[in-house]
Design a protein around this motif. Structure first.
Motif, PDB file in Angstrom:
ATOM      1  N   PRO A 194       0.858  -1.329  -0.105  1.00 23.86           N
ATOM      2  CA  PRO A 194       0.069   0.004   0.134  1.00 23.86           C
ATOM      3  C   PRO A 194       0.928   1.247   0.018  1.00 23.86           C
ATOM      4  CG  PRO A 194       0.032  -0.977   2.344  1.00 23.86           C
ATOM      5  CD  PRO A 194       0.839  -1.974   1.415  1.00 23.86           C
ATOM      6  N   LEU A 195       0.185   2.207  -0.586  1.00 16.63           N
ATOM      7  CA  LEU A 195       1.042   3.733  -0.762  1.00 16.63           C
ATOM      8  C   LEU A 195       1.253   4.172   0.809  1.00 16.63           C
ATOM      9  CD1 LEU A 195       2.009   6.010  -2.088  1.00 16.63           C
ATOM     10  CD2 LEU A 195      -0.299   7.110  -2.010  1.00 16.63           C
ATOM     11  N   SER A 196       0.454   3.846   1.675  1.00 20.25           N
ATOM     12  CA  SER A 196       0.814   4.296   2.973  1.00 20.25           C
ATOM     13  C   SER A 196       2.113   3.589   3.498  1.00 20.25           C
ATOM     14  CB  SER A 196      -0.370   3.984   4.068  1.00 20.25           C
ATOM     15  OG  SER A 196      -0.749   2.354   3.943  1.00 20.25           O
ATOM     16  N   LEU A 197       2.405   2.470   3.373  1.00 16.17           N
ATOM     17  CA  LEU A 197       3.616   1.718   3.730  1.00 16.17           C
ATOM     18  C   LEU A 197       4.765   2.072   2.917  1.00 16.17           C
ATOM     19  CD1 LEU A 197       5.184  -0.407   5.410  1.00 16.17           C
ATOM     20  CD2 LEU A 197       4.104  -2.206   3.935  1.00 16.17           C
ATOM     21  N   GLU A 198       4.740   2.550   1.480  1.00  7.84           N
ATOM     22  CA  GLU A 198       5.612   3.029   0.860  1.00  7.84           C
ATOM     23  C   GLU A 198       5.951   4.319   1.747  1.00  7.84           C
ATOM     24  OE1 GLU A 198       7.182   1.736  -1.577  1.00  7.84           O
ATOM     25  OE2 GLU A 198       5.901   0.661  -2.813  1.00  7.84           O
ATOM     26  N   ARG A 199       5.371   5.117   1.830  1.00  7.10           N
ATOM     27  CA  ARG A 199       5.294   6.311   2.557  1.00  7.10           C
ATOM     28  C   ARG A 199       6.064   6.451   3.687  1.00  7.10           C
ATOM     29  NH1 ARG A 199      -0.388   9.413   1.107  1.00  7.10           N
ATOM     30  NH2 ARG A 199       0.317  10.309  -0.912  1.00  7.10           N
ATOM     31  N   LEU A 200       5.831   5.557   4.814  1.00 11.68           N
ATOM     32  CA  LEU A 200       6.293   5.246   5.911  1.00 11.68           C
ATOM     33  C   LEU A 200       7.603   4.862   5.756  1.00 11.68           C
ATOM     34  CD1 LEU A 200       6.056   5.261   9.015  1.00 11.68           C
ATOM     35  CD2 LEU A 200       4.969   2.945   9.028  1.00 11.68           C
ATOM     36  N   LEU A 201       7.817   3.954   5.032  1.00 15.66           N
ATOM     37  CA  LEU A 201       9.254   3.415   4.760  1.00 15.66           C
ATOM     38  C   LEU A 201      10.285   4.381   4.373  1.00 15.66           C
ATOM     39  CD1 LEU A 201       8.730   0.015   3.554  1.00 15.66           C
ATOM     40  CD2 LEU A 201       9.221   0.308   5.645  1.00 15.66           C
ATOM     41  N   GLY A 202       9.597   5.544   3.498  1.00 15.46           N
ATOM     42  CA  GLY A 202      10.529   6.481   3.089  1.00 15.46           C
ATOM     43  C   GLY A 202      10.703   7.547   3.960  1.00 15.46           C
ATOM     44  N   HIS A 203       9.705   7.524   4.817  1.00 15.21           N
ATOM     45  CA  HIS A 203      10.003   8.726   6.111  1.00 15.21           C
ATOM     46  C   HIS A 203      10.651   8.213   6.884  1.00 15.21           C
ATOM     47  CE1 HIS A 203       8.788  11.477   8.956  1.00 15.21           C
ATOM     48  NE2 HIS A 203       8.090  10.741   9.696  1.00 15.21           N
ATOM     49  N   ALA A 204      10.550   6.860   7.332  1.00 14.08           N
ATOM     50  CA  ALA A 204      11.695   6.268   8.258  1.00 14.08           C
ATOM     51  C   ALA A 204      12.969   6.014   8.032  1.00 14.08           C
ATOM     52  CB  ALA A 204      11.223   4.858   8.786  1.00 14.08           C
ATOM     53  N   MET A 205      13.159   6.215   6.565  1.00 15.02           N
ATOM     54  CA  MET A 205      14.606   6.189   6.078  1.00 15.02           C
ATOM     55  C   MET A 205      14.919   7.623   5.600  1.00 15.02           C
ATOM     56  SD  MET A 205      15.325   2.567   3.961  1.00 15.02           S
ATOM     57  CE  MET A 205      13.658   2.520   3.375  1.00 15.02           C
ATOM     58  N   ALA A 206      14.428   8.824   6.075  1.00 17.07           N
ATOM     59  CA  ALA A 206      14.969  10.237   5.587  1.00 17.07           C
ATOM     60  C   ALA A 206      16.253  10.361   5.929  1.00 17.07           C
ATOM     61  CB  ALA A 206      13.874  11.010   6.435  1.00 17.07           C
ATOM     62  N   LYS A 207      16.873  11.252   5.104  1.00 18.42           N
ATOM     63  CA  LYS A 207      18.372  11.432   5.120  1.00 18.42           C
ATOM     64  C   LYS A 207      18.665  11.988   6.571  1.00 18.42           C
ATOM     65  CE  LYS A 207      18.529   9.829   0.860  1.00 18.42           C
ATOM     66  NZ  LYS A 207      18.732   8.485   0.492  1.00 18.42           N
ATOM     67  N   LYS A 208      17.693  12.957   6.865  1.00 17.76           N
ATOM     68  CA  LYS A 208      18.232  13.586   8.139  1.00 17.76           C
ATOM     69  C   LYS A 208      17.517  13.003   9.385  1.00 17.76           C
ATOM     70  CE  LYS A 208      18.695  18.222   5.980  1.00 17.76           C
ATOM     71  NZ  LYS A 208      18.352  19.438   5.885  1.00 17.76           N
ATOM     72  N   PRO A 209      18.200  12.703  10.358  1.00 21.99           N
ATOM     73  CA  PRO A 209      17.723  12.091  11.538  1.00 21.99           C
ATOM     74  C   PRO A 209      16.471  12.517  12.304  1.00 21.99           C
ATOM     75  CG  PRO A 209      20.033  12.183  11.670  1.00 21.99           C
ATOM     76  CD  PRO A 209      19.551  12.946  10.466  1.00 21.99           C
ATOM     77  N   ASP A 210      16.316  13.948  12.356  1.00 17.39           N
ATOM     78  CA  ASP A 210      15.301  14.763  12.882  1.00 17.39           C
ATOM     79  C   ASP A 210      13.955  14.515  12.216  1.00 17.39           C
ATOM     80  OD1 ASP A 210      17.172  15.401  14.606  1.00 17.39           O
ATOM     81  OD2 ASP A 210      17.406  17.543  13.992  1.00 17.39           O
ATOM     82  N   THR A 211      14.024  14.088  11.068  1.00 24.13           N
ATOM     83  CA  THR A 211      12.716  14.013  10.196  1.00 24.13           C
ATOM     84  C   THR A 211      12.358  12.662  10.172  1.00 24.13           C
ATOM     85  OG1 THR A 211      14.393  14.107   8.190  1.00 24.13           O
ATOM     86  CG2 THR A 211      13.431  16.350   8.816  1.00 24.13           C
ATOM     87  N   ARG A 212      12.850  11.525  10.911  1.00 23.87           N
ATOM     88  CA  ARG A 212      12.588  10.239  10.795  1.00 23.87           C
ATOM     89  C   ARG A 212      11.356  10.177  12.124  1.00 23.87           C
ATOM     90  NH1 ARG A 212      18.526   8.391  10.962  1.00 23.87           N
ATOM     91  NH2 ARG A 212      19.073   9.101   8.851  1.00 23.87           N
ATOM     92  N   PRO A 213      10.455   9.148  12.189  1.00 20.67           N
ATOM     93  CA  PRO A 213      10.083   8.753  13.525  1.00 20.67           C
ATOM     94  C   PRO A 213      11.017   8.600  14.381  1.00 20.67           C
ATOM     95  CG  PRO A 213       9.327   7.254  11.897  1.00 20.67           C
ATOM     96  CD  PRO A 213      10.057   8.232  11.017  1.00 20.67           C
ATOM     97  N   GLN A 214      11.020   9.499  15.662  1.00 20.73           N
ATOM     98  CA  GLN A 214      11.918   9.700  16.664  1.00 20.73           C
ATOM     99  C   GLN A 214      12.201   8.465  17.291  1.00 20.73           C
ATOM    100  OE1 GLN A 214      14.274  12.781  16.624  1.00 20.73           O
ATOM    101  NE2 GLN A 214      13.123  12.169  14.713  1.00 20.73           N
ATOM    102  N   THR A 215      11.491   7.667  17.563  1.00 15.96           N
ATOM    103  CA  THR A 215      11.171   6.333  18.505  1.00 15.96           C
ATOM    104  C   THR A 215      10.871   5.211  17.636  1.00 15.96           C
ATOM    105  OG1 THR A 215       9.200   6.637  19.410  1.00 15.96           O
ATOM    106  CG2 THR A 215      11.231   7.642  20.744  1.00 15.96           C
ATOM    107  N   ALA A 216      11.350   4.180  18.151  1.00 17.75           N
ATOM    108  CA  ALA A 216      10.910   2.632  17.706  1.00 17.75           C
ATOM    109  C   ALA A 216       9.491   2.737  17.756  1.00 17.75           C
ATOM    110  CB  ALA A 216      11.936   1.588  18.066  1.00 17.75           C
TER     111      ALA A 216
END
Length: 494
Positions: free
Chosen positions: A244-266
Motif C-alpha cells: 500500500p501507498l501508506s507503507l511506501e510513504r512510511l518506509l521513505g519517512h523512516a529512511m529520511a536522510k536527516k535523523p530529525d525528520t524520521r520517526p523519533q522512536t521505535a
C-alpha cells in the motif's frame, strides 16, 4: 555415539557438540545439545585468529547486553557465557532453526501482512533496548532469526552502544553499509534511536523486495558505491503492486536522510505500522515493550477500546505471550488484563442508546489514524519532514487527535530575471498554512539542503542566468501537521 567437536568448537560441560551452523567475521556458531534439560542450543565461539582485546570486549558486552534484554519475546535469549583459558570466549543462546530473514527474503516473497507483523515485533524489541539505554547499531535481515513458531528473534548486539552518560567505547563503530543511515556511514554519529529506526525500516524494505534499498541488481553494489546512493538518492519504491501507498510513504519517512525528520522512536514506527495493519484490515499485532517500571507489557497503540471485562476506570495492558503476536489478534479470553497502565484516555462503557454515538466516535478515531499513517511520503523523493510530530487540528471523541494533513503537493517553477520563481498547489488549502522549502543547485543536493520557512507564495530564489535551482516544498500547519515533500523541480535562472 557422541560426535567429537572440531577444533574451533570448545568442549563445554553439560553440552554435546552436534554440527556447525554458520560463520561470521569474528565468530563461529555451532549447534550443541544441552543435556539437562535436553534441548538444542546455539553456541557462538570467538575465532582465535585475529582476536584483539577490543573484539573480546565487544563479545563480553554482547553477552551482557543480550542477557539484560533476554526476557523480551523478540530478542534472542542468552543462557550463559564464559571466557576460556586460552583467551577465547563463547556464548550459549537459544537455538533458532535456519533460515534467518535474509535467507528467507532471497528464497520467497514475504507477504505485506507478515512484513508489517514482523516490523511491529522487531520495533517492540528495539524500543525495549532503547528504554534500557542500548542502541543496537546493526539491525539487518541476517540478524533476525525465526523460531520454530514463527516469532522473530533479534540477535548480534556485538556493536551495541550505551546511551550518553554510560560507558561508551572510543573505537570506530563497525557498520553494515546497506542498512545503515547516512549520518553513521559518514561519521556524523555513532548511532542512536533514530539510526536504529532507519535500519529497521531498511530491513523491512529488504524483506518486501529481497534486497537492500539502494542495491542495484546487476550494478556495482560495493560499499563505496552504496554509500553515496544512501546519502543522496531518494528512497526507491518497492515496485510491488500489493504494497500500500501508506507503507511506501512510511518506509521513505523512516529512511529520511536527516535523523530529525524520521520517526523519533521505535514505538512511533511500531504504531505507524499498526495503523497500516488497521487500514488493510489485517490482524492486529501488539507492541510488547518495557513499561516505566521495567516490567514487560503489551502496549497497543493509542485510542483502542478496552475489552468489556476491563475495569472502566483504567486503560488495560495485557500480559505478553509470544503466540498472541504471531498470526491473530488475541481477544479478551487470551489476553488477561493486568494492573499496569497504558497511554491514552480511559475507556468509556457504552450501553443502550449511547451505542451508536460510541461507534461514531470510534470511526472518527480510525479515520484519523489512517490519515496520519498515509501522510508520510509521496512519490520517490526523500521525505525529510521539517517539523515536529503531527498534533491535533481536529479533536474527536475522548480527546483523541484527528490529524488533518495536507495532500498532493505539486510544485512548478519558471525563469525570471535574476532568478527562479516557484509556485505550488495542493488539496485542502487552509488559512494560516505556511511552507517548508529545500533549495539546492542540483537534484541530488536537495535532500541535504537547509529548510527555509516560507509564509507566502510565489517564492523567488535569486540565481545567475543559466544556473540550475532545484527545490521541493512541504505544507505545514500551525497545529503541527505537515505534508510529505513535493517532487523536486529544477529550473535554470533567467
Amino acid at each position: 555415539m557422541t560426535r567429537a567437536a572440531p577444533d574451533a568448537a570448545p568442549d563445554i560441560p553439560g553440552l554435546v557438540y552436534r554440527q556447525p551452523l554458520g560463520s561470521g567475521g569474528y565468530a563461529d556458531v555451532f549447534l550443541y545439545e544441552q543435556q539437562q534439560p535436553r534441548m538444542p542450543v546455539a553456541v557462538k565461539v570467538l575465532k582465535r585468529e585475529g582476536l584483539t582485546p577490543t573484539i573480546l570486549r565487544q563479545f563480553v558486552d554482547e553477552a551482557n547486553t543480550m542477557a539484560q534484554l533476554a526476557d523480551h519475546p523478540y530478542i534472542v535469549q542468552v543462557f550463559r557465557s564464559e571466557t576460556l583459558p586460552d583467551g577465547g570466549a563463547y556464548l550459549v543462546m537459544k537455538y533458532y532453526p535456519p533460515p534467518n530473514l535474509a535467507t528467507r527474503a532471497k528464497r520467497e516473497r514475504l507477504s505485506v501482512e507478515e512484513v508489517l507483523r514482523t516490523g511491529i515485533q522487531l520495533a517492540s524489541a528495539v524500543e525495549t533496548a532503547h528504554r534500557a539505554g542500548i542502541t543496537h547499531r546493526d539491525i539487518k535481515p541476517a540478524n533476525v532469526l525465526i523460531s520454530q513458531y514463527g516469532a522473530p528473534g533479534l540477535t548480534d548486539f556485538g556493536i551495541a552502544g550505551r546511551a550518553v552518560g554510560q560507558e561508551e567505547h572510543d573505537e570506530d563503530v563497525g557498520v553494515s553499509v546497506p542498512w545503515s543511515p547516512p549520518e553513521v556511514l559518514y561519521g556524523q554519529s555513532n548511532g542512536d534511536a533514530r539510526s536504529d529506526v532507519y535500519s529497521l525500516a531498511a530491513t523491512l524494505w529488504h524483506l518486501l523486495v529481497g534486497r537492500s534499498p539502494f542495491e542495484q541488481p546487476g550494478g556495482d553494489n560495493s560499499a563505496y558505491s552504496l554509500m553515496p546512493r544512501i546519502r543522496a538518492t531518494p528512497v526507491p519504491q518497492t515496485g510491488r503492486a500489493d504494497v500500500p501507498l501508506s507503507l511506501e510513504r512510511l518506509l521513505g519517512h523512516a529512511m529520511a536522510k536527516k535523523p530529525d525528520t524520521r520517526p523519533q522512536t521505535a514505538i512511533d514506527l511500531a504504531r505507524a505500522l499498526q495503523a497500516i495493519e488497521q487500514e488493510q484490515r489485517f490482524a492486529r499485532t501488539p507492541i510488547v515493550v518495557l513499561d516505566e517500571s521495567g516490567h514487560t507489557t503489551v502496549a497497543d497503540s493509542r485510542g483502542q477500546a478496552a475489552p468489556e471485562h476491563t475495569d472502566p476506570d483504567r486503560t488495560s495492558v495485557r500480559a505478553p505471550t509470544v503466540t498472541s503476536a504471531q498470526s491473530y489478534a488475541p481477544g479478551p479470553a487470551s489476553r488477561p488484563a493486568t494492573t499496569e497502565t497504558d497511554e491514552g484516555p480511559p475507556p468509556t462503557t457504552i450501553s443502550g442508546g449511547a451505542l451508536l454515538a460510541g461507534i461514531g466516535v470510534l470511526m472518527v478515531l480510525l479515520v484519523g489514524t489512517v490519515v496520519w499513517a498515509i501522510g508520510f511520503r509521496g512519490g520517490d523523493e526523500p521525505s525529510d519532514l521539517a517539523t515536529d510530530a503531527p498534533s491535533a487540528s481536529v479533536t474527536g471523541g475522548q480527546g483523541e487527535p484527528v490529524v488533518d494533513i495536507p495532500q498532493d503537493v505539486a510544485i512548478d517553477g519558471r525563469s525570471v530575471s535574476g532568478g527562479v520563481t516557484f509556485l505550488w498547489n495542493y488539496a485542502g488549502v487552509r488559512k494560516g498554512d505556511f511552507y517548508r522549502m529545500r533549495i539546492a543547485a542540483s537534484e541530488a543536493e536537495v535532500a541535504q539542503a537547509e529548510v527555509t520557512t516560507v509564509r507566502k507564495l510565489p517564492h523567488t530564489v535569486p540565481a545567475k542566468s543559466g544556473a540550475s535551482v532545484c527545490a521541493q516544498v512541504a505544507v505545514a500547519r500551525a497545529a503541527g501537521a505537515t505534508s510529505a515533500y513535493s517532487p523536486i523541480k529544477c529550473v535554470k535562472g533567467g
